[in-house]
Write an enzyme that holds these catalytic residues in place. Structure first.
Site, PDB file in Angstrom:
ATOM      1  N   ARG A   1      -5.997 -81.971  29.647  1.00 52.48           N
ATOM      2  CA  ARG A   1      -6.065 -82.163  31.084  1.00 52.48           C
ATOM      3  C   ARG A   1      -4.807 -82.282  31.979  1.00 52.48           C
ATOM      4  O   ARG A   1      -4.934 -81.667  33.331  1.00 52.48           O
ATOM      5  CB  ARG A   1      -6.674 -83.724  31.204  1.00 52.48           C
ATOM      6  CG  ARG A   1      -8.264 -83.788  30.834  1.00 52.48           C
ATOM      7  CD  ARG A   1      -8.699 -85.412  30.833  1.00 52.48           C
ATOM      8  NE  ARG A   1      -9.816 -85.479  30.042  1.00 52.48           N
ATOM      9  CZ  ARG A   1     -10.487 -86.651  29.622  1.00 52.48           C
ATOM     10  NH1 ARG A   1      -9.601 -87.612  29.520  1.00 52.48           N
ATOM     11  NH2 ARG A   1     -11.555 -86.585  29.029  1.00 52.48           N
TER      12      ARG A   1
ATOM     13  N   CYS B   1     -14.024 -89.856  32.424  1.00 49.19           N
ATOM     14  CA  CYS B   1     -15.088 -90.484  33.010  1.00 49.19           C
ATOM     15  C   CYS B   1     -14.873 -91.468  33.891  1.00 49.19           C
ATOM     16  O   CYS B   1     -16.020 -91.365  35.099  1.00 49.19           O
ATOM     17  CB  CYS B   1     -15.991 -90.966  31.757  1.00 49.19           C
ATOM     18  SG  CYS B   1     -15.349 -92.428  30.922  1.00 49.19           S
TER      19      CYS B   1
ATOM     20  N   HIS C   1     -20.249 -96.799  34.580  1.00 48.13           N
ATOM     21  CA  HIS C   1     -19.174 -97.049  35.255  1.00 48.13           C
ATOM     22  C   HIS C   1     -19.173 -97.199  36.643  1.00 48.13           C
ATOM     23  O   HIS C   1     -19.876 -96.672  37.506  1.00 48.13           O
ATOM     24  CB  HIS C   1     -17.843 -96.126  35.173  1.00 48.13           C
ATOM     25  CG  HIS C   1     -17.460 -95.956  33.927  1.00 48.13           C
ATOM     26  ND1 HIS C   1     -17.811 -96.716  32.596  1.00 48.13           N
ATOM     27  CD2 HIS C   1     -16.697 -95.087  33.030  1.00 48.13           C
ATOM     28  CE1 HIS C   1     -17.287 -96.449  31.474  1.00 48.13           C
ATOM     29  NE2 HIS C   1     -16.433 -95.420  31.761  1.00 48.13           N
TER      30      HIS C   1
END
Length: 353
Positions: free
Chosen positions: A101, A131, A256
């Site tokens: 990433r 996420c 979430h």
């Protein structure tokens, strides 16, 4: 890509992989051959995709022969080894792990935010954000385009499934142990004693919230908190963006939630911000607290959009907004964003890595 490309799904039998297969069966069919790949212990199983049974293949170099796009949802160490192998065989690897990433040669892509970045992939790898970042970044990016984001402070309320199947199993087991009694939660340590096994969490999750997610980093920060900071900067193209995060685990199975305080370069107003969010791709605005309408995990779970509500201009700063965001961490937070990236690559006129 002139012909219908060949797709490989690596980690097809996992929790996110299962959702990927559901998405392949319900989204527009852009793929030719689909190969399902998993660890040797899962090889040989037959999984149903688009009405056909496909046998799961064991992960090996030759499974990437002739593959155009490979979607990875496997542990970091597996992606770190095998995504470059897939790319070396000519596939574009779309990776959902944390391995690439922050690699400057690997684009970190959210299709609603920075789709053009998929073309800049010298290593043949495209990364999918964490996420928690994905739960908020689509909404924040829409506001950034309108007002110019300068600073963001967030508190996350992260579901048990963010810790994998072990997190889900632990929460259900703890709920079984504390259910049916009203004596718990009134004395120090009684919930901890009742739940027994903590699983992947450092404290009981049932009847509790745990102000910790991820692994320990410098100065008391957790890895999840630093991911929000670093990934938001990269996705938005704001390397100096001020970001502070506190990540909290809550007794929710999946989805979430994030409370966001964002400061912008110019004055904002509630109605204008609501309209920006209403018009934003991938966002659903539910914001009528007078009638009890705002997003919650129980409403957002199993859905694809980013849900946003409780939009307010700050009482203390005319350039700041507060809002509450919910997003299914297994769908948009993992499988869906990966599939959307893969579809962008599939739509390219010629194959390139």
């Amino acid at each position: 890509m002139s012909a219908r490309p060949t797709l490989a799904v690596v980690g097809a039998t996992g929790a996110v992989g299962t959702i990927m297969l559901d998405l392949l069966s319900t989204r527009e069919d852009v793929w030719g051959e689909i190969r399902l790949i998993a660890s040797p212990r899962s090889a040989g199983r037959a999984l149903r995709v688009r009405g056909q049974e496909i046998e799961v293949l064991p992960l090996a170099e030759d499974v990437f022969d002739g593959v155009d796009v490979a979607m990875f949802d496997v542990p970091d160490e597996v992606s770190a080894k095998w995504a470059p192998v897939a790319a070396g065989h000519g596939a574009v690897a779309v990776d959902n792990s944390g391995s690439f990433r922050l690699d400057p040669e690997v684009p970190l892509v959210v299709p609603e935010v920075n789709p053009a970045e998929v073309a800049h992939r010298p290593k043949g790898i495209i990364a999918n954000p964490n996420c928690t970042t994905l739960s908020l970044i689509v909404a924040v990016a829409a506001l950034h385009r309108e007002y110019g984001l300068q600073e963001m402070s967030i508190a996350s309320y992260q579901a048990a499934s963010g810790a994998g199947q072990a997190g889900i199993d632990t929460l259900y087991a703890q709920l079984d142990k504390v259910g049916g009694t009203r004596a718990l939660g009134q004395r120090p340590g009684d919930v901890r004693a009742a739940v027994g096994d903590l699983g992947p969490f450092p404290a009981p999750l049932a009847m509790n919230v745990v102000p910790w997610a991820g692994s320990l980093k410098d100065d008391g920060w957790s890895s999840e908190e630093l991911k929000v900071r670093n990934e938001s900067r990269k996705i938005l193209g704001l390397p100096d963006l001020r970001v502070s995060a506190t990540c909290v685990r809550v007794p929710v199975v999946t989805t979430h939630s994030v409370a966001v305080h964002a400061t912008f370069g110019r004055e904002v107003d509630r109605a204008g911000a609501q309209q920006v969010l209403r018009d934003a791709a991938g966002v659903v605005l539910i914001d009528d607290p007078e009638h009890g309408e705002f997003p919650t995990p129980a409403d957002a779970v199993g859905t694809d959009p980013t849900w946003v509500g409780r939009v307010r201009r700050s009482l203390d700063h005319p350039n700041a907004l507060d809002l509450f965001v919910c997003g299914d961490n297994l769908r948009k937070g993992a499988a869906l964003n990966t599939a959307q990236i893969a579809e962008l690559v599939a739509a390219e006129p010629t194959a390139s890595a």
